[in-house]
Design a protein around this motif. Structure first.
Motif, PDB file in Angstrom:
ATOM      1  N   LEU A   1       8.558  -8.714 -17.703  1.00 31.19           N
ATOM      2  CA  LEU A   1       7.862  -8.126 -16.388  1.00 31.19           C
ATOM      3  C   LEU A   1       6.856  -7.081 -17.107  1.00 31.19           C
ATOM      4  N   ALA A   2       7.062  -6.347 -18.090  1.00 29.66           N
ATOM      5  CA  ALA A   2       6.444  -5.437 -18.457  1.00 29.66           C
ATOM      6  C   ALA A   2       5.153  -6.093 -19.439  1.00 29.66           C
ATOM      7  N   PHE A   3       5.353  -7.357 -19.703  1.00 29.00           N
ATOM      8  CA  PHE A   3       4.419  -8.037 -20.285  1.00 29.00           C
ATOM      9  C   PHE A   3       3.519  -8.926 -19.284  1.00 29.00           C
ATOM     10  N   ALA A   4       4.309  -9.230 -18.307  1.00 28.36           N
ATOM     11  CA  ALA A   4       3.610 -10.297 -17.404  1.00 28.36           C
ATOM     12  C   ALA A   4       2.546  -9.777 -16.270  1.00 28.36           C
ATOM     13  N   ILE A   5       3.107  -8.605 -15.903  1.00 31.44           N
ATOM     14  CA  ILE A   5       2.483  -7.872 -14.812  1.00 31.44           C
ATOM     15  C   ILE A   5       0.951  -7.451 -15.376  1.00 31.44           C
ATOM     16  N   PRO A   6       0.616  -6.949 -16.441  1.00 32.05           N
ATOM     17  CA  PRO A   6      -0.441  -6.452 -16.940  1.00 32.05           C
ATOM     18  C   PRO A   6      -1.233  -7.825 -17.188  1.00 32.05           C
ATOM     19  N   VAL A   7      -0.649  -8.833 -17.850  1.00 27.92           N
ATOM     20  CA  VAL A   7      -1.458 -10.048 -17.828  1.00 27.92           C
ATOM     21  C   VAL A   7      -1.832 -10.844 -16.682  1.00 27.92           C
ATOM     22  N   ALA A   8      -1.334 -10.617 -15.417  1.00 27.84           N
ATOM     23  CA  ALA A   8      -1.579 -11.088 -14.340  1.00 27.84           C
ATOM     24  C   ALA A   8      -2.793 -10.573 -13.825  1.00 27.84           C
ATOM     25  N   LEU A   9      -2.610  -9.015 -13.762  1.00 26.70           N
ATOM     26  CA  LEU A   9      -3.920  -8.161 -13.383  1.00 26.70           C
ATOM     27  C   LEU A   9      -5.132  -8.718 -14.213  1.00 26.70           C
TER      28      LEU A   9
END
Length: 446
Positions: A18-26
């Protein structure tokens, strides 16, 4: 423990993903929006270049605009110098701030290197650019809705979700492998400790796996080796002490033979012989594990058959009918042949000595055992020995060491019970269908 470790790995991996995916999604959403904004700017500049080359009639401009996407999510319009608008003008539909027609049209001046200006409008964004031509100034507006600006984000999100799920799965699989590497040696070490507690001092723990787990296994193996040494030393000490008593026994026998009273000499000699047999049995019992291993075993079928044959002669003399049921195949049990023979002798002797002559009895041996820690009758491993008779039955308290009301020492049933419990089984005392005694020995497999 294994489940807790896997749960911890899953939680930690999920947090990392999640710590990786959320910034990447934004970041992905921002990149897609920027690409869409760049697209409507490029389209406005393309219309500006079209208008900059030659004199175009309204029909030519309309034809050009019709070749461009014109829908609710994407539209292009051109405001002529006279103020009329060709194409779909979203600025008039949505009512953004608009300059007076007599004033110079808003937007940057068209020309090389000039970019269209972006404005936020209700429902999306609009790129505006003023094209300066010989006929006058044309105001170009390209509208893109919010859905058009974020078109393609869903595919990126799906790809990101798939990658995150793959990372989570890889983390769980890795955690499972690491957990097995840690837990399996611990489980085997625990099993070894249980085997040692049951008397199997030959059991050894694994010394593989993580260093700390291997050290535990090595320490347990050292303890088992030391226990084995102590047991061997103790048995040898008992055997040696018993053997030393043969010398005074020999002197005592000579003294008995020198007595003047023959009856007294015979009586003392009989006692000496009995004591000598007892010492011999102690020596044999002390050294038996060296011959049979730390966990003794015997074929119950052969032992029971041999003892039944031994007592059959006396049973025939007393005209006792008997029923013998033995399996055709060997039944290995966790007891030495000598101990099992003594137990069978004790049960048959109880029948012969404590029931009237002519009383029938039955001996049955079948596969399977039953104990508090083992499978039930008829299950795999071990054996069940049942001795019943048609006599008066056993008194209350039978089987308790030293208790009997029929003139015996009360040790026979206790000897049989000790043999069963030493094998990991148990003994059950009850009544037969005819009202007589019934004794059942449950013997565990080696």
């Amino acid at each position: 423990m294994r489940r807790r470790i896997l749960l911890l790995v899953a939680v930690v991996t999920t947090l990392v993903v999640l710590a990786f995916a959320i910034p990447v999604a934004l970041l992905v959403r921002s990149a897609v929006v920027q690409r869409s904004e760049r697209s409507i700017r490029d389209q406005a500049e393309a219309v500006s270049r079209f208008l900059g080359y030659g004199n175009h009639t309204s029909s030519a401009i309309i034809s050009y605009l019709n070749s461009l996407p014109q829908n609710k999510n994407h539209s292009t319009s051109v405001q002529l110098p006279a103020g009329s608008v060709l194409g779909t003008d979203r600025s008039r539909d949505d009512g953004p701030p608009h300059s007076d027609d007599n004033e110079p049209p808003p937007g940057g001046g068209g020309g090389p290197g000039v970019e269209a200006q972006l404005h936020s409008v209700p429902g999306g964004e609009m790129a505006e650019l003023t094209a300066h031509t010989a006929d006058g100034n044309y105001l170009i507006r390209v509208f893109a809705s919010n859905d058009a600006l974020t078109e393609g984000v869903g595919r990126w999100y799906a790809l990101l979700a798939g990658g995150s799920a793959a990372l989570l799965l890889i983390g769980i699989i890795g955690g499972e492998l690491v957990t097995r590497r840690i837990v399996r040696p611990l489980v085997r070490t625990a099993q070894t400790a249980q085997q040692l507690s049951k008397g199997d001092v030959d059991a050894r723990a694994p010394t593989s796996g993580p260093r700390e787990v291997a050290e535990v296994g090595s320490a347990l193996n050292l303890l088992a080796d030391r226990i084995d040494e102590l047991i061997a030393e103790e048995r040898e000490t008992v055997a040696d002490i018993s053997h030393r008593m043969r010398t005074p026994l020999t002197a005592l026998r000579l003294d008995a033979e020198g007595l003047r009273d023959p009856d007294e000499a015979e009586r003392i000699g009989t006692h000496v012989t009995s004591l000598e047999r007892t010492l011999t049995a102690v020596i044999r019992a002390a050294r038996r594990p060296q011959r049979e291993g730390r966990l003794p075993s015997a074929d119950a079928t052969a032992v029971v058959a041999d003892r039944v044959a031994f007592w059959s002669a006396l049973a025939d003399d007393q005209e006792r009918s008997r029923s013998i049921s033995l399996p055709d195949s060997p039944l290995p049990v966790r007891a030495s042949a000598e101990d099992l023979a003594v137990a069978v002798d004790a049960l048959l002797e109880n029948v012969i000595a404590h029931t009237p002559e002519g009383t029938a009895f039955a001996v049955s041996l079948s596969p399977g055992s039953d104990s508090a820690s083992g499978p039930g009758p008829g299950s795999g491993g071990g054996a069940t020995l049942v001795v019943t008779d048609d006599g008066p039955g056993l008194p209350d308290g039978a089987g308790v060491r030293g208790r009997s009301d029929r003139g015996s020492s009360g040790l026979g049933l206790d000897i049989a019970r000790q043999c069963a419990e030493a094998s990991g089984g148990s003994m059950r005392v009850g009544r037969s269908t005819s009202g007589g005694a019934s004794v059942t020995l449950y013997l565990r497999a080696p």
